[in-house]
Design an enzyme around this catalytic site. Structure first.
Site, PDB file in Angstrom:
ATOM      1  N   GLY A   1       0.827  -1.192   0.000  1.00  0.00           N
ATOM      2  CA  GLY A   1       0.000   0.000   0.000  1.00  0.00           C
ATOM      3  C   GLY A   1       0.866   1.250   0.000  1.00  0.00           C
ATOM      4  O   GLY A   1       2.083   1.198   0.251  1.00  0.00           O
ATOM      5  N   CYS A   2       0.251   2.396  -0.255  1.00  0.00           N
ATOM      6  CA  CYS A   2       1.020   3.640  -0.357  1.00  0.00           C
ATOM      7  C   CYS A   2       1.623   4.049   0.981  1.00  0.00           C
ATOM      8  O   CYS A   2       2.801   4.425   1.047  1.00  0.00           O
ATOM      9  CB  CYS A   2       0.150   4.751  -0.942  1.00  0.00           C
ATOM     10  SG  CYS A   2      -1.432   5.009  -0.104  1.00  0.00           S
ATOM     11  N   PHE A   3       0.840   3.999   2.055  1.00  0.00           N
ATOM     12  CA  PHE A   3       1.384   4.331   3.367  1.00  0.00           C
ATOM     13  C   PHE A   3       2.473   3.353   3.805  1.00  0.00           C
ATOM     14  O   PHE A   3       3.523   3.779   4.302  1.00  0.00           O
ATOM     15  CB  PHE A   3       0.274   4.386   4.415  1.00  0.00           C
ATOM     16  CG  PHE A   3      -0.613   5.589   4.331  1.00  0.00           C
ATOM     17  CD1 PHE A   3      -0.082   6.872   4.434  1.00  0.00           C
ATOM     18  CD2 PHE A   3      -1.976   5.455   4.166  1.00  0.00           C
ATOM     19  CE1 PHE A   3      -0.891   7.992   4.365  1.00  0.00           C
ATOM     20  CE2 PHE A   3      -2.798   6.566   4.096  1.00  0.00           C
ATOM     21  CZ  PHE A   3      -2.260   7.847   4.205  1.00  0.00           C
TER      22      PHE A   3
ATOM     23  N   ALA B   1       4.502   1.766   1.892  1.00  0.00           N
ATOM     24  CA  ALA B   1       5.688   2.030   1.082  1.00  0.00           C
ATOM     25  C   ALA B   1       6.547   3.118   1.712  1.00  0.00           C
ATOM     26  O   ALA B   1       7.783   2.992   1.794  1.00  0.00           O
ATOM     27  CB  ALA B   1       5.282   2.431  -0.336  1.00  0.00           C
TER      28      ALA B   1
END
Length: 325
Positions: free
Chosen positions: A130-132, A134
């Site tokens: 997920g972006c967070f 990462a």
């Protein structure tokens, strides 16, 4: 070398960013695009600036059992909507799932490309972080690897641009009037990325991450993530920076900086920026991580993972500079 690729969910923000990167990739040839509401449209109807060679490619209705010959499929679908369909994709097609359905699912490799590239190379089913996670895990990994902070407790304060909510449409919370000149905490104690972050911390350390606290906030910008992470440890700032420089030595996409990173540094790129500040007398270490939520946080890392599973140079198609200003 031409590798035939497809994108499902191409009309969303993540799928659109995957299109942009693949259109400029030296080895990937986009031959299949799929969606739901956009089915029947040409790519140029949805993305007027698409290269001419792709303009007339028609977006098809997503049907995993009727695919053209593909080498790699990028799936950019909302969490909860891809597991059943992707299970019907032929095993001969490599998949990078940008969505959240396959993270730490048996049979899928967790695609934390800058930290575990050797685990990804040659795999056929990769779940993009997920972006967070990462941003968070890239900043934490060197500290955890050198034992400079304890795995528990860790507190993550995260800020994200509004595109992290997806294209969606229909939810007034993400409209201009709601988000402009506003700062919005959300997902307190139950955000979907929290278990993923905790599981990875535990895999990195062998310890418990039961005390993890993760609080995300929406900020009025289009794209970008900044995480500020608080941990317990006696390290100095220089020890933290040195650990990160050694950990990421030779890694093309992670930049270790002496000063606190800013979201614009990464905009439109697959870069991750990390930095640290520590006060050993207070038993405090602060880690900071910045990524573009649509780049390293989604499509950029997906292309990086696809490069790894296809045996290509890891940086292929990803060496463009960030957008500035």
């Amino acid at each position: 070398m031409s590798i035939r690729v497809g994108i499902v969910g191409i009309s969303g923000f993540g799928g659109g960013e995957a299109l942009r990167l693949i259109a400029g990739h030296p080895d990937f040839e986009l031959v299949y695009a799929a969606g739901e509401g956009s089915a029947g449209s040409r790519l140029a109807d949805r993305f007027p600036g698409v290269p001419a060679r792709l303009a007339d490619l028609v977006i098809e209705k997503w049907d995993p059992e009727h695919l053209p010959p593909l080498d790699v499929l990028f799936a950019s679908l909302p969490t909860g909507t891809s597991a059943e369909a992707l299970a019907r994709v032929p095993g001969s097609v490599k998949i990078v799932d940008i969505g959240g359905d396959h993270r730490y699912v048996e049979g899928w490799t967790y695609g934390l490309a800058d930290i575990w590239p050797e685990r990804i190379a040659g795999q056929t089913r990769v779940a993009n972080p997920g972006c967070f996670p990462a941003a968070t895990l890239t900043a934490l990994a060197p500290l955890l690897a050198d034992g400079l902070i304890a795995p528990d407790p860790i507190v993550v304060d995260a800020k994200t641009g509004i595109s992290g909510a997806g294209r969606g449409g229909g939810d007034s919370r993400f409209g201009y009037a709601e988000t402009n000149e506003n700062l919005i905490p959300y997902g307190l104690l139950r955000h979907t990325h929290m278990p993923e972050i905790a599981a990875t911390i535990e895999r990195m350390t062998g310890g418990s991450a039961a005390g993890l606290v993760f609080t995300p906030h929406l900020v009025p910008m289009t794209r970008g993530i900044l995480v500020t992470i608080y941990g317990r440890g006696r390290a100095t700032t220089e020890q933290c920076l040195d650990a990160a420089r050694r950990f990421y030595a030779g890694r093309a996409f992670v930049r270790v900086t002496d000063r606190p990173p800013q979201t614009k540094w990464a905009t439109g790129s697959n870069l991750a920026f990390v930095s640290y500040a520590a006060d050993p007398e207070r038993d405090l270490v602060i880690a900071m991580g910045v990524v573009d939520n649509l780049g390293k946080g989604a499509a950029g890392q997906a292309v990086q993972n696809a490069n790894l599973i296809c045996g290509l140079t890891e940086t292929a198609g990803l060496e463009g500079a960030p957008i500035w200003p």
